[in-house]
Scaffold this active site. Structure first.
Site, short mmCIF file in Angstrom:
data_model
loop_
_atom_site.label_atom_id
_atom_site.label_comp_id
_atom_site.label_asym_id
_atom_site.label_seq_id
_atom_site.Cartn_x
_atom_site.Cartn_y
_atom_site.Cartn_z
N ASP A 131 -8.72 -6.06 -1.25
CA ASP A 131 -8.84 -5.14 -2.31
C ASP A 131 -8.95 -6.09 -3.61
O ASP A 131 -9.94 -5.27 -4.62
CB ASP A 131 -7.98 -3.90 -2.96
CG ASP A 131 -7.64 -2.82 -1.48
OD1 ASP A 131 -9.01 -2.78 -1.39
OD2 ASP A 131 -6.70 -1.83 -2.00
C1 GLC Z 1 -4.29 -3.26 -3.62
C2 GLC Z 1 -3.60 -3.92 -4.32
C3 GLC Z 1 -3.71 -3.98 -6.03
C4 GLC Z 1 -4.51 -3.36 -6.59
C5 GLC Z 1 -4.96 -1.86 -5.25
C6 GLC Z 1 -6.51 -1.34 -6.07
O1 GLC Z 1 -3.12 -2.16 -3.44
O2 GLC Z 1 -3.07 -4.69 -3.93
O3 GLC Z 1 -3.18 -5.14 -6.47
O4 GLC Z 1 -4.60 -2.52 -7.97
O5 GLC Z 1 -5.88 -2.35 -4.86
O6 GLC Z 1 -6.23 0.11 -5.13
C1 GLC Z 2 -2.60 -2.63 -0.33
C2 GLC Z 2 -4.09 -1.84 -0.08
C3 GLC Z 2 -4.54 -2.15 1.32
C4 GLC Z 2 -5.25 -3.34 1.24
C5 GLC Z 2 -4.66 -4.64 0.21
C6 GLC Z 2 -4.46 -6.00 0.09
O1 GLC Z 2 -1.80 -3.08 0.75
O2 GLC Z 2 -3.40 -0.78 0.60
O3 GLC Z 2 -5.93 -1.42 1.71
O4 GLC Z 2 -5.96 -4.12 2.08
O5 GLC Z 2 -3.00 -4.34 -0.44
O6 GLC Z 2 -5.53 -5.74 -1.09
#
Ligand code: GLC
Ligand code: GLC
Length: 811
Positions: free
Chosen positions: A483
């Protein structure tokens, strides 16, 4: 240092020191009604949605940590104490908290009084039970004063924490007999209320928080408890609570059991009132009658245990190592059910008011629970697929209450669609139920746009084919699985979100992670098409898969490992040419799982590079070197301090991809070593550093470049749970579901003599015994099914309702 121990027979983690390095929690409830409970009694309860229907209040990021919950105060002469240690924090003579499968038990003692609490939510019930047992173990008569305490949340958890100008005037309660009813907003649009009760007559109560605590007191020394006398207050606005007061006299050896219930009721619109301003309490009374005796409660508790016996009875191993067995047999499967229920919504790191259900998250979670609850998995697949569009793209998240796509978060995360092929094919392999492919499933929740589910898979596949970039590699969109790799964002404004800002045209930045993912699930798609006799489509799709393999070989290989991406300007990311972020884990995982360039040695080189550059004592980091400055063209990834989260943290979710990659090469020792580095039960001895629960996976462990390598955060709600379960059971232990049976192909440490696995599959029980006389890591000499040798590695679908023996000799 350890703070407790595993009790595998009872499937419990037993915490013996309340001062754990972070609150160690558990989840109660299996459907609709849920509670989070910490090892000191902290936590909260909600119905279905932790944002919209929160029953009790909880303050996140509080000081001290985990303040507020469902508390009991026992006043025994001049001493006041709490069975969960908090909130009073009086030193206890003994303390024990047992987190089990959807229940938590406390057992503690002070000055000759023993208190036990059993907390659980009966199956199919919208209420939490607390069975409280007090026993006099001294030689004198004890006169105890017991105070219960919960604080009501005014339903919408976000509003409850922000809108004080309104909230301080709305709170309303009613009291009848021993039940305190919370009815804020009931007279207008709500047709629901909550109640907290006890199955005995009470000697007083309080429902106004300030009167109970005293305005300047903390939860540890309420005025009422200090005075030893309730004030019998009725809350009008401010902060309504529910506290019962019960006087209990116990002769030496005598025990008294009380049953408290926190319940939730919905009533019909025209049946809300009993009389003017008096709520209809009939449904609440019916709930109370269901569990008004110890016997009734014990039956419900045994039903809950039997329910978990069934769920956990489907896969069971005996490896000779308790740490592995308890992960596979108990805790990893349990965690997968929790991620099924919660997705990423409510934990001690997720506030319950932020995220809905993620498209990619929920598809991946499914591979960890499909064997336990296949019918609910089927339903989940349709819920997810309904938030997709005809062109294969989809909403990134949807709300569990409405099941509608969340437009505030939007879409265009270009990995999203492919995960639907993973969940669907794994569901079919587990169940043999191809019929879901023909079910009509809406696009964008619009029934008039429904098409057979298979068309959703096709749309997913072609979404990649139709969105290729300059190197014929998949365009990344907003981001792929990571993300925080936001290649079209270019944000220089701290007030905007990396997730939703995309101010560059997204037609250049490409992802090697999606490329690998496409090859893995593209092959699965081809295989599925062949299974359903759609050879034409299989042939067509196969071409696209081959083109992608070619594109990766030509444009995605950096010499010693796979590149990670091309940025907006067409520059390489994850290349030896880069100064920071030379190598990334995700593309090594997916391209090796896809076996791209295996013959040419790419898979082996890539995994060797992972070992050399990304592995450390606590797991495999996401990228290296971590970014030390903000790269506007990379986005959020370069905002984190080095070694944390997506910037060089050990993001546990992706470690199993490398484990599976290692099994492609047959390197069982390496695969298993990676497994043990992040499996929580193997980290029990370093709890002080690790901090979070030693019985569940966390999202992130600080990496080698962090300030404190090995320190973990974000436990419980993570795709790590399902992926590690998948990796250990299907690739390392190597019992893999397939359309025609169970493929047996273990890849284990060479020193193992073998292992046993019992697996329920398509209604039959397979008692699998793997022997490893030659101490190899991979390779099968012979397989005997019910005594007869079979030709292939595929153990066929055997007669339902029977047990079958499968003997596997490696070599
Ligand atoms: C993922 C990441 C996190 C970020 C999020 C945004 O979960 O781990 O750091 O803020 O995405 O939705
Ligand atoms: C968090 C989010 C997932 C994403 C990951 C890496 O676990 O829930 O959707 O793939 O972060 O950013």
């Amino acid at each position: 240092m350890k703070y407790g121990h595993f009790d595998d027979t009872n499937r419990e983690y037993v915490i013996t020191n309340p001062k754990t390095p972070y609150p160690w929690i558990n989840y109660l409830g299996n459907e609709d009604f849920f509670s989070l409970t910490s090892n000191t009694g902290g936590g909260y309860t909600f119905y279905k949605d932790a944002k919209f229907r929160r029953l009790t209040r909880y303050r996140y990021n509080n000081v001290p940590v985990d303040n507020g919950g469902k508390y009991f105060y026992i006043k025994d002469g001049d001493t006041t104490w709490s069975p969960g240690w908090k909130p009073v924090k009086t030193e206890l003579d003994s303390y024990e908290c047992r987190h089990g499968m959807s229940y938590t038990k406390f057992k503690s003692s002070k000055n000759g009084v023993e208190a036990q609490i059993l907390q659980f939510i009966p199956l199919g019930f919208w209420g939490e039970i607390q069975k409280v047992s007090l026993k006099n173990t001294s030689s004198e008569t004890k006169k105890l004063k017991l105070f219960s305490f919960i604080e009501w949340c005014l339903w919408n958890a976000e509003d409850d924490m922000t809108n004080f100008q309104r909230n301080f005037s709305t709170g309303e309660v009613e009291i009848e007999d021993s039940t305190i009813y919370h009815k804020t907003e009931f007279k207008e649009r709500r047709n629901h209320y909550a109640f907290y009760s006890v199955n005995t007559s009470i000697d007083g109560y309080d429902t106004d928080r300030e009167s109970f605590l005293g305005l300047y007191n903390d939860f540890d020394s309420p005025d009422v408890v200090n005075d030893g006398a309730p004030k019998n207050t009725i809350a009008h606005g401010w902060s309504p609570i529910a506290s019962h007061y019960v006087e209990i006299e116990l002769k030496p050896g005598e025990q008294r059991d009380l049953i408290f219930m926190l319940g939730y009721v919905e009533v019909e619109k025209d049946d809300k009132w009993e009389s003017k301003a008096v709520i209809n309490k009939k449904p609440a009374k019916a709930m109370l009658a269901k569990f008004d005796t110890v016997e009734k409660v014990d039956v419900a508790y045994n039903d809950l245990r039997a329910y978990w016996d069934r769920l956990l009875g489907k896969i069971n191993i005996d490896s000779g190592d308790d740490r592995l067995d308890r992960m596979v047999n108990i805790w990893n499967q349990y965690q997968c059910m929790v991620t099924f229920n919660m997705s990423r919504s409510a934990s001690f790191f997720e506030s319950g008011i932020g995220r809905g259900m993620g498209f990619r998250d929920s598809n991946q979670d499914l591979i960890g629970f499909v064997h336990q609850i296949p019918e609910r998995a089927r339903e989940r697949i349709f819920d997810i697929a309904s938030t997709q569009f005809e062109d294969g793209s989809c909403y990134h998240q949807y709300q569990p209450l409405t099941k509608k796509g969340n437009s505030a978060v939007g879409g265009d995360f270009n990995d999203d669609p492919l995960w639907l092929i993973l969940s669907t094919t794994e569901y079919i392999k587990e169940t043999g139920d191809f019929s879901l492919l023909d079910e009509m499933v809406p696009f964008d929740n619009d029934v008039s746009r429904a098409k057979p589910h298979f068309e959703h898979l096709k749309a997913s596949f072609y979404h990649v084919v139709n969105n290729l970039g300059p190197h014929n590699l998949p365009l990344i969109g907003r981001a792929d699985w990571n993300d925080c790799l936001n290649l079209n964002c270019f944000s220089d404004n701290p007030n905007e979100s990396f997730q939703t800002t995309g101010n560059k045209k997204g037609n250049t930045a490409e992802s090697l992670m999606i490329a690998g993912l496409f090859v893995v699930y593209g092959k699965e798609y081809v295989k599925l098409c062949k299974r359903i006799d759609n050879d034409k489509e299989a042939e067509e799709a196969q071409k696209h898969v081959e083109n992608m393999i070619e594109a990766v070989k030509v444009h995605g290989w950096d010499g010693d490992w796979y590149l990670r991406a091309y940025d907006f300007f067409g520059n390489k990311i994850g290349s030896n040419e880069n100064e920071e972020g030379k190598i990334f884990i995700e593309s090594q995982g997916w391209c090796t799982m896809a076996e791209i360039g295996k013959k040419e040695g790419m898979v082996e080189k890539s995994l060797n590079a992972v070992k050399k550059h990304l592995d450390c004592d606590y797991g495999i980091v996401l990228n290296s070197p971590a970014f030390t400055k903000y790269h506007i063209e990379y986005g959020e990834i370069s905002t984190y301090p080095a070694g944390y989260k997506e910037n060089g943290g050990i993001f546990c979710h992706n470690n199993p991809w490398i484990m599976i990659g290692e099994t492609v090469l047959g390197r069982g020792d390496q695969a298993y070593e990676y497994y043990t580095k992040i499996a929580p039960s193997f980290l029990e001895d370093i709890s002080e550093l690790h901090k979070v629960e030693p019985y569940v996976y966390c999202q992130m462990i600080a990496g080698k470049e962090a300030f404190k390598p090995g320190e973990a955060k974000n436990s419980w709600l993570s795709g790590t749970a399902s992926w590690n379960f998948f990796a250990i059971t299907q690739y390392i232990l190597g019992v893999k579901t397939d359309y025609d049976g169970l493929v047996i192909d273990p890849c284990i440490p060479s020193k193992w003599d073998g292992f046993k696995m019992q697996r329920e599959f398509r209604g039959a029980k397979y008692n699998i015994e793997v022997q490893n006389p030659d101490h190899v890591s991979k390779g099968i000499k012979t397989i005997f099914v019910n005594g007869s040798e079979i030709e292939s590695k595929v153990v066929p679908i055997l007669e339902k309702g029977k047990e079958h023996s499968v003997k596997v000799i490696m070599g």
